[in-house]
Design a protein around this motif. Sequence first.
Motif, PDB file in Angstrom:
ATOM      1  N   LYS A 112       0.864  -1.185   0.000  1.00  0.00           N
ATOM      2  CA  LYS A 112       0.000   0.000   0.000  1.00  0.00           C
ATOM      3  C   LYS A 112       0.885   1.215   0.000  1.00  0.00           C
ATOM      4  CE  LYS A 112      -4.154   1.916   1.907  1.00  0.00           C
ATOM      5  NZ  LYS A 112      -4.589   2.343   0.595  1.00  0.00           N
ATOM      6  N   ARG A 113       0.498   2.179  -0.840  1.00  0.00           N
ATOM      7  CA  ARG A 113       1.360   3.351  -0.816  1.00  0.00           C
ATOM      8  C   ARG A 113       0.793   4.422   0.108  1.00  0.00           C
ATOM      9  NH1 ARG A 113       0.949   6.445  -6.521  1.00  0.00           N
ATOM     10  NH2 ARG A 113      -1.286   6.732  -6.551  1.00  0.00           N
ATOM     11  N   ASP A 114       1.696   5.038   0.820  1.00  0.00           N
ATOM     12  CA  ASP A 114       1.340   6.135   1.706  1.00  0.00           C
ATOM     13  C   ASP A 114       0.781   7.269   0.841  1.00  0.00           C
ATOM     14  OD1 ASP A 114       2.616   7.355   4.637  1.00  0.00           O
ATOM     15  OD2 ASP A 114       1.865   8.720   3.097  1.00  0.00           O
ATOM     16  N   PRO A 151      -2.410  -3.786 -12.269  1.00  0.00           N
ATOM     17  CA  PRO A 151      -2.870  -2.981 -13.414  1.00  0.00           C
ATOM     18  C   PRO A 151      -2.141  -1.658 -13.594  1.00  0.00           C
ATOM     19  CG  PRO A 151      -4.747  -3.788 -12.161  1.00  0.00           C
ATOM     20  CD  PRO A 151      -3.509  -4.135 -11.367  1.00  0.00           C
ATOM     21  N   MET A 152      -1.784  -0.976 -12.473  1.00  0.00           N
ATOM     22  CA  MET A 152      -1.245   0.383 -12.595  1.00  0.00           C
ATOM     23  C   MET A 152       0.196   0.446 -12.097  1.00  0.00           C
ATOM     24  SD  MET A 152      -3.922   1.757 -13.866  1.00  0.00           S
ATOM     25  CE  MET A 152      -3.955   3.542 -13.778  1.00  0.00           C
ATOM     26  N   LEU A 153       1.105   0.770 -12.990  1.00  0.00           N
ATOM     27  CA  LEU A 153       2.516   0.954 -12.625  1.00  0.00           C
ATOM     28  C   LEU A 153       2.791   2.456 -12.644  1.00  0.00           C
ATOM     29  CD1 LEU A 153       5.514   0.252 -12.271  1.00  0.00           C
ATOM     30  CD2 LEU A 153       5.581  -0.453 -14.654  1.00  0.00           C
ATOM     31  N   ALA A 154       2.719   3.084 -11.466  1.00  0.00           N
ATOM     32  CA  ALA A 154       2.855   4.552 -11.384  1.00  0.00           C
ATOM     33  C   ALA A 154       4.309   4.926 -11.077  1.00  0.00           C
ATOM     34  CB  ALA A 154       1.873   5.089 -10.354  1.00  0.00           C
ATOM     35  N   THR A 155       4.662   5.013  -9.773  1.00  0.00           N
ATOM     36  CA  THR A 155       6.064   5.336  -9.433  1.00  0.00           C
ATOM     37  C   THR A 155       6.956   4.107  -9.580  1.00  0.00           C
ATOM     38  OG1 THR A 155       5.705   4.732  -7.129  1.00  0.00           O
ATOM     39  CG2 THR A 155       5.354   7.048  -7.716  1.00  0.00           C
ATOM     40  N   LYS A 188      -0.112  13.763  -6.684  1.00  0.00           N
ATOM     41  CA  LYS A 188      -0.503  12.658  -5.791  1.00  0.00           C
ATOM     42  C   LYS A 188      -0.034  11.318  -6.340  1.00  0.00           C
ATOM     43  CE  LYS A 188      -4.080  14.145  -2.793  1.00  0.00           C
ATOM     44  NZ  LYS A 188      -3.966  15.543  -2.766  1.00  0.00           N
ATOM     45  N   LYS A 189       0.783  11.371  -7.395  1.00  0.00           N
ATOM     46  CA  LYS A 189       1.375  10.190  -8.039  1.00  0.00           C
ATOM     47  C   LYS A 189       0.334   9.323  -8.741  1.00  0.00           C
ATOM     48  CE  LYS A 189       5.430  11.412  -6.574  1.00  0.00           C
ATOM     49  NZ  LYS A 189       6.330  12.121  -7.484  1.00  0.00           N
ATOM     50  N   TYR A 190      -0.754   9.952  -9.189  1.00  0.00           N
ATOM     51  CA  TYR A 190      -1.691   9.254 -10.069  1.00  0.00           C
ATOM     52  C   TYR A 190      -1.227   9.441 -11.509  1.00  0.00           C
ATOM     53  CZ  TYR A 190      -5.052   7.781  -6.628  1.00  0.00           C
ATOM     54  OH  TYR A 190      -5.635   7.116  -5.590  1.00  0.00           O
ATOM     55  N   ILE A 191      -1.515   8.422 -12.323  1.00  0.00           N
ATOM     56  CA  ILE A 191      -1.076   8.468 -13.714  1.00  0.00           C
ATOM     57  C   ILE A 191      -2.001   9.393 -14.508  1.00  0.00           C
ATOM     58  CG2 ILE A 191      -0.698   7.095 -15.798  1.00  0.00           C
ATOM     59  CD1 ILE A 191      -0.148   4.658 -13.942  1.00  0.00           C
ATOM     60  N   ILE A 192      -1.374  10.267 -15.326  1.00  0.00           N
ATOM     61  CA  ILE A 192      -2.107  11.236 -16.144  1.00  0.00           C
ATOM     62  C   ILE A 192      -1.839  10.950 -17.622  1.00  0.00           C
ATOM     63  CG2 ILE A 192      -2.402  13.704 -16.681  1.00  0.00           C
ATOM     64  CD1 ILE A 192      -3.265  13.018 -13.828  1.00  0.00           C
ATOM     65  N   LEU A 229      -6.560   6.430 -15.656  1.00  0.00           N
ATOM     66  CA  LEU A 229      -7.965   6.021 -15.586  1.00  0.00           C
ATOM     67  C   LEU A 229      -8.526   6.229 -14.185  1.00  0.00           C
ATOM     68  CD1 LEU A 229      -7.611   3.162 -13.984  1.00  0.00           C
ATOM     69  CD2 LEU A 229      -7.357   2.184 -16.238  1.00  0.00           C
ATOM     70  N   GLY A 230      -7.784   6.933 -13.345  1.00  0.00           N
ATOM     71  CA  GLY A 230      -8.220   7.121 -11.953  1.00  0.00           C
ATOM     72  C   GLY A 230      -7.692   5.998 -11.088  1.00  0.00           C
ATOM     73  N   ASP A 231      -8.401   5.719  -9.996  1.00  0.00           N
ATOM     74  CA  ASP A 231      -7.981   4.652  -9.079  1.00  0.00           C
ATOM     75  C   ASP A 231      -8.580   3.334  -9.555  1.00  0.00           C
ATOM     76  OD1 ASP A 231      -8.018   2.805  -6.778  1.00  0.00           O
ATOM     77  OD2 ASP A 231      -7.157   4.512  -5.718  1.00  0.00           O
ATOM     78  N   PHE A 232      -7.738   2.472 -10.076  1.00  0.00           N
ATOM     79  CA  PHE A 232      -8.229   1.215 -10.669  1.00  0.00           C
ATOM     80  C   PHE A 232      -9.015   0.397  -9.650  1.00  0.00           C
ATOM     81  CE2 PHE A 232      -8.277  -3.115 -11.986  1.00  0.00           C
ATOM     82  CZ  PHE A 232      -8.306  -3.098 -13.371  1.00  0.00           C
ATOM     83  N   GLY A 233      -8.449   0.234  -8.451  1.00  0.00           N
ATOM     84  CA  GLY A 233      -9.094  -0.593  -7.426  1.00  0.00           C
ATOM     85  C   GLY A 233     -10.454  -0.046  -7.032  1.00  0.00           C
ATOM     86  N   ASP A 234     -10.540   1.258  -6.810  1.00  0.00           N
ATOM     87  CA  ASP A 234     -11.824   1.862  -6.435  1.00  0.00           C
ATOM     88  C   ASP A 234     -12.865   1.656  -7.528  1.00  0.00           C
ATOM     89  OD1 ASP A 234     -11.040   2.698  -3.961  1.00  0.00           O
ATOM     90  OD2 ASP A 234     -10.718   4.793  -4.529  1.00  0.00           O
TER      91      ASP A 234
HETATM   92  N1  URA Z   1      -2.931   3.343  -8.902  1.00  0.00           N
HETATM   93  C1  URA Z   1      -4.102   3.621  -9.520  1.00  0.00           C
HETATM   94  O1  URA Z   1      -5.098   2.941  -9.326  1.00  0.00           O
HETATM   95  N2  URA Z   1      -4.151   4.683 -10.363  1.00  0.00           N
HETATM   96  C2  URA Z   1      -3.086   5.467 -10.626  1.00  0.00           C
HETATM   97  O2  URA Z   1      -3.193   6.404 -11.417  1.00  0.00           O
HETATM   98  C3  URA Z   1      -1.861   5.160  -9.975  1.00  0.00           C
HETATM   99  C4  URA Z   1      -1.821   4.089  -9.108  1.00  0.00           C
END
Ligand code: URA
Length: 204
Positions: free
Chosen positions: A96-98, A125-129, A186-190, A193-198
């Motif tokens: 889990k990321r802080d 699914p999401m490789l951000a940092t 906030k280290k979301y990918i731009i 697609l938003g928060d994949f898990g949510d």
């Molecule tokens: N995890 C997500 O679900 N979305 C992001 O953009 C980055 C990490």
Amino acid sequence: MKKIKNLLMTTLRNKETSMTNFRGAADKLALVLAQEAADYLETISSTITTPLNTQTTGVIIKKNLILVPILRSGLALVPAFLHFYPQAKIGVIGAKRDEETAIAHLYYKNLPPISADDQVIVLDPMLATGGSLLMTLKILIDLGIKEEQILFVGVICATEGYNLIKKEFPKINMIIAAQDSKLNDKKYIIPGLGDFGDRYFGTE
Ligand code: URA
């Protein structure tokens, strides 16, 4: 990119997509990615006898397969991979990321016995940092798995995370449906697609 991936990615990226349709598109994309993964699996030829009592040569997967979904979003990719590779064992990594620092913390690890000769498919699914993936890869490499025996499968990566993984583990194989160039503060990918898990689990 294959057109089918592009069609599914468009549904996933659209903020108007409902949870049901998001899940449907993600499940279909996972099936496409799971098929592509076959190209990275070692196979050996196998002689079989058809119902017409004729021998022919086919292929079978050579190595033990282990799926390693990174919680929570990685779980969404598991059914598609089990569809094609039902013999795979499953190990789970909880990272889990802080929300403030975006640094990944390991909170759960449950892996089957792994030998150096196994093939491992890491799912997220999401490789951000790249923090969670880097942590997962270090765990696997410490267990003796060779880099080239690891395949990472994702939906979207940010260039930053992709480059980090390639720098640390240049021999790792990767299948990722799309690459985006940026992360926000906030280290979301731009555009992402938003928060994949949510969106997949309905928790937003
Ligand atoms: N995890 C997500 O679900 N979305 C992001 O953009 C980055 C990490």
